[in-house]
Design an enzyme around this catalytic site. Structure first.
Site: not given
Ligand code: NAP
Ligand code: MG
Length: 506
Positions: A202, A277, A311, A408
């Site tokens: 996804k 992650e 991240c 963050e």
């Molecule tokens: P996010 O809101 O957590 O979204 C990540 C993914 O999860 C997206 O595909 C999102 O779909 C999906 N998602 C959201 N709500 C969900 C739910 N209730 N159930 C299942 N899936 C769900 O994060 P983001 O805003 O896209 O990305 C930024 C964050 O990711 C930051 O906090 C960053 O630190 C973290 N990050 C971590 C790493 C690592 O390697 N540790 C790498 C990159 C990013 P939608 O797109 O529809 O919201």
């Protein structure tokens, strides 16, 4: 399927890409390109202009269900489990080759969809994605168990042989964010394929396009139907359905810590295996003897690369007070010279944030910093109008209680703090975070730097460098930055079960 007039006039958008973008983009389910069962689509935007660039299928629980069933069939009865490891490895390698053949298109898509400079997408995202498939292709033939001498009581004269087998965990649900759209897909899909799993991926709603282009490359490489399925849709619907689907054996998630906790809840219903992650607020520590030029460039890059949407960004800078002013002014000067613009324009060094949501969020943090008394060192006037641009920013006069220091931000915002001694208090402050993803140390005394590195509670520590990623190096978090590791040999554990087989041979 709706066809829209091609909207992109930019020289680096080829006619073929323009045509591809002008058709509603379907999802990859069971080797076929399919629209959502509901018939719904949603728009995809260029964050540098806010313009709509494409529409993709709005997959939901019904589509996730189709995709999971296809992945299950492919895992149980398809040709994939019967393929030899070397054939599987060759196929995975071919995917890496195809990514390189399509490098220019993929980099263009990333620039349009995510906003990052095309040059960066080409050099980092695309190269590392191809590397990940090439590296993982080699593991397909090297997933080995062991023979284990055992001491368990056996009847006199009984002879036993015990061994372990490493077996694919099964159907894997993978959910990825928007900051490195293609690369996050590669980090997830390549090891799952190397271990013989099948996948439902996804992708993030903000940036679905490069994974869809990758989907065609997977088919072109000869991947059997249903082995990788790619669903576009929203987190609350498609993502939640995948994380909770009873047909999924394991969920691998990259994204925010907040959503990571929701994934764990959803997966706990039937105790699916989970790897995560998550976020970070990484400390970057500059000792008094650091090489100034190297450190200033490195500290700036650690937070401003990918517009701070990493991240592992070096978001908290701690500098010895003997060189604090010079380092912080140096970083602010670098910030002031970074050229903001459209990712496809030549000379652009930093694009916009990915979306209006992120733009509002990061500006909210800047306001919070202002309200709490932080001082700003930056050149805001250069941010272009019209897109979600936030100029690189350095905040000083901060304290450990401030929201901008604790949380963050996920934008190009650095908080800088001086320290007097390299002592326990400094290490404690560097470790004073719910996160533990990465850290940096800068010093000419590499022995001292290594000793600091050993005391930092983080999954990655860089000394006199930052953002060095390699397919061979494990990456992941301590504390609330995650469970498990991506890349390297370590990631294989995310996708394997261990079976102990004991046989009586006499
Ligand atoms: P996010 O809101 O957590 O979204 C990540 C993914 O999860 C997206 O595909 C999102 O779909 C999906 N998602 C959201 N709500 C969900 C739910 N209730 N159930 C299942 N899936 C769900 O994060 P983001 O805003 O896209 O990305 C930024 C964050 O990711 C930051 O906090 C960053 O630190 C973290 N990050 C971590 C790493 C690592 O390697 N540790 C790498 C990159 C990013 P939608 O797109 O529809 O919201
Ligand atoms: Mg979202």
């Amino acid at each position: 399927m709706n066809v829209h007039a091609p909207i992109l006039q930019h020289a680096s958008v080829s006619e073929a890409l323009n045509k591809w973008l002008s058709h509603d983009r379907p999802m990859l389910i069971d080797g076929r390109w399919e629209m959502a069962a509901s018939g719904r689509t949603f728009d995809v935007h260029d964050p540098a202009t806010g313009a709509r660039i494409a529409a993709v299928a709005e997959g939901d629980a019904a589509d996730v269900d189709r995709a999971v069933k296809a992945a299950r069939r492919a895992f149980e009865t398809g040709p994939w489990p019967r393929m030899t490891p070397s054939d599987r490895g060759r196929l995975i390698h071919r995917i890496g080759d195809l990514i390189l053949e399509h490098a220019d298109t993929l980099a263009t898509i990333e620039a349009l969809d995510n906003g990052k400079p095309k040059t960066v997408a080409r050099a980092a995202d695309v190269t590392l994605s191809a590397d990940m498939f090439h590296y993982m292709s080699g593991w397909a033939t090297k997933i080995e168990g062991r023979t284990i001498p055992i001491s368990a009581l056996a009847a006199p004269g009984m002879e036993l042989v015990s061994m372990t087998r490493k077996e694919a965990i099964g159907v894997v649900g993978q959910i990825i964010p928007w900051n490195f759209p293609l690369l996050m897909a590669a980090w997830k899909v390549a090891p799952a394929l190397a271990t013989g799993c099948t996948v439902v991926l996804k992708v993030a709603e903000e940036t679905p396009l490069s994974a869809l282009w990758l989907g065609q490359l997977l088919l072109d490489a000869g991947l059997p139907d249903g082995v990788v399925n790619i669903v576009t849709g929203f987190g609350e619907t498609a993502g939640a359905a995948l994380a909770g689907h009873p047909g999924v054996d394991k969920v691998a998630f990259t994204g925010s810590t907040e959503v990571g906790k929701l994934i764990v809840q959803a997966a706990s219903k039937d105790l699916k295996k989970v790897s995560l992650e998550l976020g970070g607020k990484s400390p970057n520590i500059v000792l008094g003897d650091a090489d100034l030029d190297l450190t200033i460039a490195g500290a700036a890059n650690s937070i401003f690369f990918n517009h701070g949407q990493c991240c592992n960004a070096g978001a908290r800078l701690y500098v010895h007070d003997s060189i604090y002013d010079r380092v912080v002014e140096g970083v602010a000067q670098v910030a002031g010279q970074i050229r903001l613009g459209h990712g496809l324009d030549e000379g652009t060094e930093m694009g916009p944030l990915v979306s209006s949501v992120q733009y509002d969020r990061v500006r909210g943090f800047l306001q919070a910093g202002r309200d709490e008394g932080a001082e700003f060192m930056f050149r805001q006037d250069q941010a272009p109008e019209g897109g979600y641009f936030v100029a690189p920013t350095v905040l000083t006069n901060t304290n450990p209680q401030m929201k901008v220091v604790r949380e963050e931000i996920f934008g190009p915002v650095l908080v800088a703090t001086p320290f007097k001694e390299l002592d326990d208090a400094l290490i404690a402050e560097a470790n004073n975070s719910v996160y533990g993803l990465a850290a940096g140390v800068w010093s000419r005394d590499t022995g001292r730097a290594l000793s600091v590195a050993n005391r930092l509670r983080a999954g990655t520590v860089w000394i006199n460098c930052y953002h060095v990623f390699d397919a061979a190096l494990p990456f992941g978090g301590y504390k609330q930055s995650g469970w498990g590791r991506e890349m390297g040999e370590a990631v294989l554990a995310n996708y394997l079960e261990t079976k102990a087989v004991t046989m009586r041979i006499g």
